[in-house]
Design a protein around this motif. Structure first.
Motif, PDB file in Angstrom:
ATOM      1  N   ALA A   1      47.454 -47.121 -24.157  1.00 27.72           N
ATOM      2  CA  ALA A   1      48.206 -48.355 -23.932  1.00 27.72           C
ATOM      3  C   ALA A   1      49.379 -48.492 -24.892  1.00 27.72           C
ATOM      4  N   TYR A   2      49.264 -47.857 -26.073  1.00 31.87           N
ATOM      5  CA  TYR A   2      50.340 -48.011 -27.046  1.00 31.87           C
ATOM      6  C   TYR A   2      51.522 -47.082 -26.749  1.00 31.87           C
ATOM      7  N   LYS A   3      51.360 -46.216 -25.778  1.00 27.66           N
ATOM      8  CA  LYS A   3      52.449 -45.323 -25.386  1.00 27.66           C
ATOM      9  C   LYS A   3      53.181 -45.900 -24.173  1.00 27.66           C
ATOM     10  N   GLN A   4      54.463 -46.002 -24.269  1.00 27.06           N
ATOM     11  CA  GLN A   4      55.245 -46.518 -23.152  1.00 27.06           C
ATOM     12  C   GLN A   4      55.459 -45.458 -22.082  1.00 27.06           C
ATOM     13  N   GLN A   5      55.463 -44.213 -22.489  1.00 18.75           N
ATOM     14  CA  GLN A   5      55.710 -43.135 -21.540  1.00 18.75           C
ATOM     15  C   GLN A   5      54.517 -42.945 -20.629  1.00 18.75           C
ATOM     16  N   ASN A   6      54.785 -42.832 -19.345  1.00 15.16           N
ATOM     17  CA  ASN A   6      53.713 -42.617 -18.368  1.00 15.16           C
ATOM     18  C   ASN A   6      53.165 -41.202 -18.471  1.00 15.16           C
ATOM     19  N   ALA A   7      51.835 -41.097 -18.401  1.00  9.78           N
ATOM     20  CA  ALA A   7      51.195 -39.791 -18.477  1.00  9.78           C
ATOM     21  C   ALA A   7      51.400 -38.999 -17.185  1.00  9.78           C
ATOM     22  N   THR A   8      51.467 -37.698 -17.347  1.00  6.91           N
ATOM     23  CA  THR A   8      51.637 -36.792 -16.198  1.00  6.91           C
ATOM     24  C   THR A   8      50.773 -35.565 -16.407  1.00  6.91           C
ATOM     25  N   GLU A   9      50.109 -35.153 -15.344  1.00 11.03           N
ATOM     26  CA  GLU A   9      49.314 -33.917 -15.344  1.00 11.03           C
ATOM     27  C   GLU A   9      49.576 -33.199 -14.026  1.00 11.03           C
ATOM     28  N   ASN A  10      50.530 -32.277 -14.065  1.00  6.82           N
ATOM     29  CA  ASN A  10      50.873 -31.493 -12.869  1.00  6.82           C
ATOM     30  C   ASN A  10      51.270 -32.430 -11.723  1.00  6.82           C
ATOM     31  N   ARG A  11      50.505 -32.446 -10.637  1.00  2.00           N
ATOM     32  CA  ARG A  11      50.871 -33.277  -9.476  1.00  2.00           C
ATOM     33  C   ARG A  11      50.452 -34.729  -9.623  1.00  2.00           C
ATOM     34  N   PHE A  12      49.751 -35.030 -10.705  1.00  3.41           N
ATOM     35  CA  PHE A  12      49.239 -36.377 -10.913  1.00  3.41           C
ATOM     36  C   PHE A  12      50.071 -37.096 -11.975  1.00  3.41           C
ATOM     37  N   SER A  13      50.452 -38.320 -11.685  1.00  2.04           N
ATOM     38  CA  SER A  13      51.173 -39.116 -12.664  1.00  2.04           C
ATOM     39  C   SER A  13      50.747 -40.570 -12.517  1.00  2.04           C
ATOM     40  N   VAL A  14      50.985 -41.330 -13.556  1.00  4.49           N
ATOM     41  CA  VAL A  14      50.621 -42.738 -13.497  1.00  4.49           C
ATOM     42  C   VAL A  14      51.862 -43.600 -13.657  1.00  4.49           C
ATOM     43  N   ASN A  15      51.751 -44.820 -13.143  1.00  2.00           N
ATOM     44  CA  ASN A  15      52.744 -45.858 -13.384  1.00  2.00           C
ATOM     45  C   ASN A  15      52.028 -46.958 -14.154  1.00  2.00           C
ATOM     46  N   PHE A  16      52.234 -46.968 -15.449  1.00  2.00           N
ATOM     47  CA  PHE A  16      51.548 -47.898 -16.325  1.00  2.00           C
ATOM     48  C   PHE A  16      52.469 -49.071 -16.621  1.00  2.00           C
TER      49      PHE A  16
END
Lengths: 117, 114
Positions: free
Chosen positions: A53-68
């Motif tokens: 939660a303290y990271k503003q950058q959205n996580a990405t793992e290959n074809r999977f990504s999040v919009n936080f």
């Protein structure tokens, strides 16, 4: 108390297309972690992606990504170039941060993703 | 393969009986969590152990108990079983160090109470 809500019981996507699974949560904490787990027909729970939660950058793992969206308490999962093997139940999970070593995990009710050939 | 093992894979028993589910965490992981997943439901947190000590309790019935042994494996004991206890029981483990702690799940034990 923290809650996790997945409002889409089931979603379908055409193979090679993109799909977004929604998750919202409620918490009064400022620091926490969010996860997406995949549960295929084998019923094994597989970690897909994690977001601090303290990271503003959205996580990405290959074809999977999040919009936080922290202010909106929203944590959606985007699957790009969907494959037949992506068909599974997807669970969103919240974990509180703790200095005492007691981590509380709360899971949503899941979204069943169907991938159409 | 997450590195977490659970035995048995399947268990069929009768109402009123008692069963023990076993979990071995990943090498190096000190914390073990137990979850219950009823048919088409989400995961319900039952209990957490860290290095042999109970750390957190969730929606665990009094008929259920757990412990973590010195070698860090854990057992979940379910007694006076009822039909409604039929479910998939997951164990997960984590290092429980710092902010990057993440759970890794075992394959689960499917319990059927007849």
């Amino acid at each position: 108390a923290q809650t996790v809500t997945q409002s889409q019981p089931e979603m379908s996507v055409q193979e090679a297309e993109t799909v977004t699974l929604s998750c919202t949560y409620d918490t009064s904490e400022s620091d926490y972690y969010l996860f997406w787990y995949k549960q295929p027909p084998s019923r094994q729970m597989i970690l897909v992606i994690r977001q601090e939660a303290y990271k503003q950058q959205n996580a990405t793992e290959n074809r999977f990504s999040v919009n936080f969206q922290k202010a909106a308490k929203s944590f959606s999962l985007k699957i790009s170039d969907s494959q037949l093997g992506d068909a599974a139940m997807y669970f969103c999970a919240y974990r509180s941060d703790s200095t005492s070593g007691t981590y509380k995990y709360i899971f949503g009710t899941g979204t069943r993703l169907k991938v159409l050939a | 393969d997450s590195g977490v093992t659970q035995t048995p894979k399947h268990l069929i028993t009768a109402t009123g009986q008692r069963v023990t589910l076993r979990c071995s965490p990943r090498s190096g992981d000190l914390s073990v969590y137990w979850y219950q997943q009823s048919l088409d439901q989400g995961l319900q947190f039952l209990i957490q152990y860290y290095n042999g000590e109970e750390r957190a309790k969730g929606n665990i019935l009094e008929r259920f108990s757990a412990q973590q042994f010195p070698d860090l494996h854990s057992e979940l004991n379910l007694s006076s079983l009822e039909l409604g206890d039929s479910a998939l029981y997951f164990c997960a483990s984590s290092v429980l160090e710092g902010r990057t702690d993440t759970q890794y799940f075992g394959p689960g034990t499917r319990l059927t109470v007849l």
